[in-house]
Motif scaffolding. Structure first.
Motif, mmCIF file in Angstrom:
data_model
loop_
_atom_site.group_PDB
_atom_site.id
_atom_site.type_symbol
_atom_site.label_atom_id
_atom_site.label_comp_id
_atom_site.label_asym_id
_atom_site.label_seq_id
_atom_site.Cartn_x
_atom_site.Cartn_y
_atom_site.Cartn_z
ATOM 1 N N ASP A 67 43.335 18.079 -33.921
ATOM 2 C CA ASP A 67 43.477 18.786 -32.731
ATOM 3 C C ASP A 67 42.177 18.595 -31.774
ATOM 4 O OD1 ASP A 67 45.144 20.645 -30.593
ATOM 5 O OD2 ASP A 67 43.419 21.981 -30.892
ATOM 6 N N ARG A 68 41.193 18.779 -32.516
ATOM 7 C CA ARG A 68 39.819 18.360 -32.106
ATOM 8 C C ARG A 68 39.635 16.883 -31.276
ATOM 9 N NH1 ARG A 68 35.496 21.317 -29.686
ATOM 10 N NH2 ARG A 68 33.684 19.706 -29.493
ATOM 11 N N TYR A 70 42.270 15.081 -30.218
ATOM 12 C CA TYR A 70 43.066 15.066 -29.248
ATOM 13 C C TYR A 70 42.403 15.735 -28.136
ATOM 14 C CZ TYR A 70 47.004 16.015 -26.009
ATOM 15 O OH TYR A 70 47.452 16.119 -24.705
ATOM 16 N N GLY A 71 41.627 16.580 -28.078
ATOM 17 C CA GLY A 71 40.707 17.297 -27.040
ATOM 18 C C GLY A 71 39.725 16.595 -26.721
ATOM 19 N N LYS A 73 39.633 13.109 -26.886
ATOM 20 C CA LYS A 73 40.279 12.003 -26.257
ATOM 21 C C LYS A 73 40.951 12.210 -24.812
ATOM 22 C CE LYS A 73 42.383 9.054 -28.511
ATOM 23 N NZ LYS A 73 43.371 8.427 -29.301
ATOM 24 N N GLU A 74 41.877 13.327 -24.779
ATOM 25 C CA GLU A 74 42.746 13.605 -23.853
ATOM 26 C C GLU A 74 42.536 14.696 -22.957
ATOM 27 O OE1 GLU A 74 45.137 11.335 -23.499
ATOM 28 O OE2 GLU A 74 44.473 10.292 -25.445
ATOM 29 N N THR A 75 41.605 15.756 -23.301
ATOM 30 C CA THR A 75 41.460 16.889 -22.510
ATOM 31 C C THR A 75 40.124 17.488 -21.805
ATOM 32 O OG1 THR A 75 41.419 18.493 -24.347
ATOM 33 C CG2 THR A 75 43.659 17.992 -23.249
ATOM 34 N N MET A 76 39.045 16.901 -22.669
ATOM 35 C CA MET A 76 37.945 17.247 -22.171
ATOM 36 C C MET A 76 37.129 16.299 -21.191
ATOM 37 S SD MET A 76 36.095 18.427 -25.887
ATOM 38 C CE MET A 76 36.874 19.540 -26.801
ATOM 39 N N TYR A 77 36.667 16.872 -20.169
ATOM 40 C CA TYR A 77 36.002 16.016 -19.191
ATOM 41 C C TYR A 77 34.471 16.453 -19.373
ATOM 42 C CZ TYR A 77 33.816 14.142 -15.133
ATOM 43 O OH TYR A 77 33.297 13.579 -14.347
#
Length: 162
Positions: A67-68, A70-71, A73-77
């Motif tokens: 899950d980290r 995914y975060g 790669k996909e959700t953290m700016y």
């Protein structure tokens, strides 16, 4: 409390392969270094030495580690950067399971250098790993990795794995 050369060589490869995977931003490989119920924690040295449980990051399974990923790669700016791990030679603290070394408790110092795409390289984080490593059919895997970092002052935030 000794391990044979082959096992120590596998241990060295685990440490170097881990560093290379996270330094090359190949995030999908990161969870594969852990067993299913493996843990990954970042804890300031002061808390560790005082026996305080508070961690900056506590991932309690390979699913949480995925899950980290995914975060990251996909959700953290964030302002992207390169990182480079310099990891010391692991020190074997104890071994369980005889010559087969079913479980290895080890430590290794680390320094992470961060380089922003348009900037200088700076020391981002330093400390040591305290690991519990188990033998699996796929080779040595992390049962737990505790990253004990030396200072509570973290520039910005920690996005990528230490």
């Amino acid at each position: 409390m000794t391990i044979d050369f082959q096992t120590y060589f596998e241990l060295l490869n685990l440490y170097s392969d881990y560093a290379m995977a996270v330094d090359s931003a190949d995030w999908e490989k990161w969870p594969d270094f852990f067993v299913e119920d493996g843990t990954y924690r970042l804890q300031p040295r002061e808390n560790f030495e005082q026996g305080l449980p508070l961690c900056l990051l506590a991932l309690e399974s390979r699913a949480m580690i995925k899950d980290r990923v995914y975060g990251v790669k996909e959700t953290m700016y964030h302002d992207p950067y390169y990182q480079r791990h310099i990891v010391g030679t692991p020190r074997v603290i104890s071994v369980e399971g005889g010559r087969d070394a079913d479980t290895i408790h080890s430590e290794a110092n680390y320094v992470v250098v961060r380089t922003k795409y348009d900037g200088e390289s700076t020391v981002f984080n330093s400390g040591y790993y305290r690991d519990v490593i188990v033998r699996t059919p796929e080779g040595l895997k992390l049962q737990s990795r505790l990253c004990i970092y030396d200072t509570e002052m973290i520039p910005n935030s920690i996005i990528y794995p230490i």
